[in-house]
Motif scaffolding. Structure first.
Motif, PDB file in Angstrom:
ATOM      1  N   GLN A 133      30.751  37.572  30.313  1.00 34.12           N
ATOM      2  CA  GLN A 133      29.953  36.347  30.276  1.00 34.12           C
ATOM      3  C   GLN A 133      28.731  36.526  31.165  1.00 34.12           C
ATOM      4  OE1 GLN A 133      32.045  32.593  30.208  1.00 34.12           O
ATOM      5  NE2 GLN A 133      30.583  31.688  31.625  1.00 34.12           N
ATOM      6  N   SER A 171      24.822  29.941  29.339  1.00 38.12           N
ATOM      7  CA  SER A 171      25.946  30.883  29.434  1.00 38.12           C
ATOM      8  C   SER A 171      26.069  31.621  28.111  1.00 38.12           C
ATOM      9  CB  SER A 171      27.258  30.143  29.738  1.00 38.12           C
ATOM     10  OG  SER A 171      27.236  29.598  31.036  1.00 38.12           O
ATOM     11  N   LYS A 203      28.187  34.518  25.904  1.00 40.78           N
ATOM     12  CA  LYS A 203      29.483  35.176  25.841  1.00 40.78           C
ATOM     13  C   LYS A 203      29.377  36.373  24.911  1.00 40.78           C
ATOM     14  CE  LYS A 203      34.268  33.980  26.326  1.00 40.78           C
ATOM     15  NZ  LYS A 203      35.180  32.861  26.540  1.00 40.78           N
TER      16      LYS A 203
END
Length: 230
Positions: A62, A149, A151
């Motif tokens: 991440q 964020s 991923k």
């Protein structure tokens, strides 16, 4: 332009209706953070002071950072000398937010590639928060900070072709996750999907479809022609 100035970070859409679209970040992040974790199954054992921990699977990497958008910055200033921004903040904010929406072709949000200098990170945007701190007279946002964020994203084919690097010369046990089939587990563990028969025999499975999420499987080692394992 200062030769030591970092190139601008970009977010490129890799698939879907906007495939190939590049969103340029006006200001490079001041920092970013990587995070990775593993999943473990805790098995309580009577008489022991702590449960036994068994590895289940690794989680995706991440990448997190803050991005700053500002319409009042001089587009010919030093931060924009490489590629001046023509789109107003509202357009760039819309394009970034759209990356969280379900693409009609993919039936899922599109994968993207975050690039900044030598770093490239293929991912999906998991979370995007925004804080607007300045507005134009018509109410349109003029300055905003985004908390993003990413991923890590890999297709099933990529994961099968690039399996984990553990040695397959020792008997292991692992838990079935999701809709995994014996062929997929064999490809990941041994690099050959045809080795599903080896797993079926080791676990007395007459029907390979009998496995279900949560089942534990024994993964035997592969014997070499000389009788050694490996």
């Amino acid at each position: 332009m200062n030769r030591n100035q970092l190139k601008k970070a970009t977010i490129t859409v890799l698939d879907g209706g906007d495939k190939g679209k590049v969103i340029t970040v006006l200001f490079n992040p001041t920092d970013y953070s990587f995070e990775r974790s593993n999943s473990y199954k805790a098995t309580p054992v009577p008489g022991l002071g702590a449960p036994l921990l068994q590895f289940v699977n690794g989680e995706s990497d991440q990448l997190s950072m803050d991005l700053f958008l500002d319409d009042y910055t001089d587009p010919t200033g030093p931060t924009s000398a490489l590629k001046p921004e023509q789109d107003p903040l509202a357009n760039r904010l819309r394009d970034l937010t759209k990356l969280l929406e379900i693409d009609s072709k993919l039936h899922a949000p599109p994968p993207v590639r975050f690039s900044w200098g030598p770093m490239e990170f293929t991912a999906v945007i998991e979370k995007l928060g925004r804080k607007v701190t300045m507005f134009h007279p018509d109410g349109a946002p003029a300055r905003a900070t985004l908390t993003v964020s990413f991923k890590e994203y890999q297709t099933l084919r990529q994961q099968v072709e690039d399996p984990r690097r553990e040695s397959a010369d020792k008997t292991k046990r692992r838990v079935v996750v999701g809709k995994e089939g014996l062929w997929w587990i064999a490809a990941r563990e041994y690099g050959d999907s045809n080795e599903w028969l080896r797993i079926a025999e080791a676990n007395d499975l007459d029907d390979p479809r009998e496995i279900a999420p949560g089942d534990w499987l024994e993964l035997p080692p592969i014997e070499a022609p000389n009788g050694s394992t490996g």
